[in-house]
Enzyme design. Structure first.
Site, PDB file in Angstrom:
ATOM      1  N   HIS A   1       0.819  -1.225   0.000  1.00 41.77           N
ATOM      2  CA  HIS A   1       0.000   0.000   0.000  1.00 41.77           C
ATOM      3  C   HIS A   1       0.847   1.268   0.000  1.00 41.77           C
ATOM      4  O   HIS A   1       0.322   2.366  -0.174  1.00 41.77           O
ATOM      5  CB  HIS A   1      -0.994   0.001   1.178  1.00 41.77           C
ATOM      6  CG  HIS A   1      -0.367   0.212   2.515  1.00 41.77           C
ATOM      7  ND1 HIS A   1      -1.095   0.514   3.638  1.00 41.77           N
ATOM      8  CD2 HIS A   1       0.925   0.172   2.923  1.00 41.77           C
ATOM      9  CE1 HIS A   1      -0.295   0.654   4.683  1.00 41.77           C
ATOM     10  NE2 HIS A   1       0.938   0.446   4.269  1.00 41.77           N
TER      11      HIS A   1
ATOM     12  N   GLU B   1      -4.543   2.793  -0.679  1.00 43.88           N
ATOM     13  CA  GLU B   1      -5.312   1.618  -0.303  1.00 43.88           C
ATOM     14  C   GLU B   1      -6.133   1.195  -1.517  1.00 43.88           C
ATOM     15  O   GLU B   1      -6.483   2.020  -2.360  1.00 43.88           O
ATOM     16  CB  GLU B   1      -6.221   1.921   0.886  1.00 43.88           C
ATOM     17  CG  GLU B   1      -5.508   2.496   2.100  1.00 43.88           C
ATOM     18  CD  GLU B   1      -4.471   1.569   2.698  1.00 43.88           C
ATOM     19  OE1 GLU B   1      -4.528   0.349   2.440  1.00 43.88           O
ATOM     20  OE2 GLU B   1      -3.590   2.060   3.420  1.00 43.88           O
TER      21      GLU B   1
ATOM     22  N   GLU C   1      -2.899  -7.159   3.570  1.00 41.45           N
ATOM     23  CA  GLU C   1      -3.145  -5.745   3.307  1.00 41.45           C
ATOM     24  C   GLU C   1      -4.596  -5.410   3.605  1.00 41.45           C
ATOM     25  O   GLU C   1      -5.457  -6.291   3.652  1.00 41.45           O
ATOM     26  CB  GLU C   1      -2.862  -5.411   1.835  1.00 41.45           C
ATOM     27  CG  GLU C   1      -1.390  -5.298   1.472  1.00 41.45           C
ATOM     28  CD  GLU C   1      -0.760  -3.972   1.905  1.00 41.45           C
ATOM     29  OE1 GLU C   1      -1.463  -3.132   2.508  1.00 41.45           O
ATOM     30  OE2 GLU C   1       0.442  -3.793   1.636  1.00 41.45           O
TER      31      GLU C   1
END
Length: 340
Positions: A258, A310, A287
């Site tokens: 990310h 993200e 993640e």
């Protein structure tokens, strides 16, 4: 009909006025929580047997003025971080809650290190330049403020590097046990595993301790792994994940991708793919996943990285597909916003 509309408008206006003040002073929550960690309020209560303490006892033990301390405690009690226990003498006593124990104590299962990292002046300053990030996409506010990217800054500032590693270790102590409990089969059949961007090795230590059949390789920048403690069954290797990744049965990446844009992620993943055995190797990714409808993990990394972000599950799928992966499995291991 018009009266109904006017009433709805008035209610919305009233709610807006309340919300405005929350946004104006929301920064104070992080500041006061950080203050409580630095003062050691939760640790002080715990060291006195964990029982409630009066303001006088706390201020005396901490060596601070009871007046500002009382306001800090009132603020934290109002938010459920501490609880106030009444006494017959009228002087309240302050006790721990599950939140204060997990949030404010400097211990193995605490989030204090992560709070101290994110609330540090170095990490907060770039947020004041977020608009510059939006207007000039190619430059991260962190680089604008500090003159170099977050990784070079950490390499040149050992104190900040330690803050990063302690924060990531703090996260690992919460995430790894949940992952091992939720999807332990992911690690079955592996004789070796390389933790790409493994920091001070906490994540890998937890994995190797629970999966003793695995030989671990803690792989990160040379200046990072040089500070990592030695641990049985773990080899420390310094290097650049964009150039090559040490060979192992599986490559493990936790909260690494990310920080990078799609092209960089594809490059990293391709290097991981080259490092694992053809046909039977695996890349394990931990993640956050944005759920557009539930708004899960809708957070920003834009202030600290140039291209990091993200991603939704669909966006992760596109990145993994372009990196050459076809056999994909998503497992939430108890958390709806995790990709495994």
């Amino acid at each position: 009909m018009e009266n109904t509309k006017r009433t709805e408008w008035d209610e919305e206006e009233e709610q807006a006025e309340v919300s405005i003040w929350k946004y104006i002073f929301r920064f104070t929550e992080m500041a006061v929580v950080k203050c409580a960690i630095e003062l050691g309020i939760a640790d002080t209560i715990e060291s006195h047997g964990g029982g409630p303490m009066t303001l006088s006892e706390l201020s005396s033990t901490l060596g601070c003025d009871p007046s500002p301390l009382s306001r800090v405690l009132r603020f934290l009690t109002h938010r459920g971080i501490f609880k106030e226990m009444p006494t017959t003498k009228g002087s309240p006593r302050y006790a721990q809650t599950r939140l204060s124990s997990r949030l404010l104590r400097k211990g193995e299962h605490s989030m204090a290190a992560l709070i101290l990292f994110e609330s540090s002046p170095v990490m907060l300053a770039p947020w004041h330049r977020l608009s510059a990030r939006v207007l000039a996409y190619e430059t991260a506010p962190f680089e604008v403020v500090h003159g170099e990217d977050i990784w070079r800054y950490a390499a040149e500032n050992p104190g900040h590097s330690r803050l990063i590693n302690e924060a990531m270790a703090c996260d690992a102590r919460l995430v790894v046990p949940a992952m091992l409990q939720g999807c332990p089969e992911v690690f079955d059949g592996l004789s070796s595993l390389v933790d790409v961007g493994g920091g001070n090795g906490t994540t890998l230590q937890l994995l190797v301790k629970s999966c003793q059949w695995i030989r671990g390789i803690n792989f990160d920048l040379p200046n990072v792994v040089s500070d990592a403690a030695e641990f049985p069954g773990i080899e420390r290797v310094g290097g650049d994940m964009f150039a090559s990744v040490p060979k192992a049965d599986a490559a493990f990446l936790k909260n690494v991708l990310h920080d990078w844009g799609d092209n960089e992620c594809i490059q990293i993943l391709k290097k991981c793919r080259e490092s694992i055995p053809e046909g039977k190797g695996k890349v394990i990714i931990v993640e956050a996943v944005i759920d557009q409808e539930a708004k899960i993990s809708d957070k920003l990394t834009d202030a600290h990285t140039t291209t990091g972000k993200e991603r939704t599950l669909e966006e992760w799928g596109l990145v993994l597909g372009k990196a050459g992966f076809r056999n994909l499995r998503c497992d939430g291991y108890g958390y709806k916003d995790q990709l495994c």
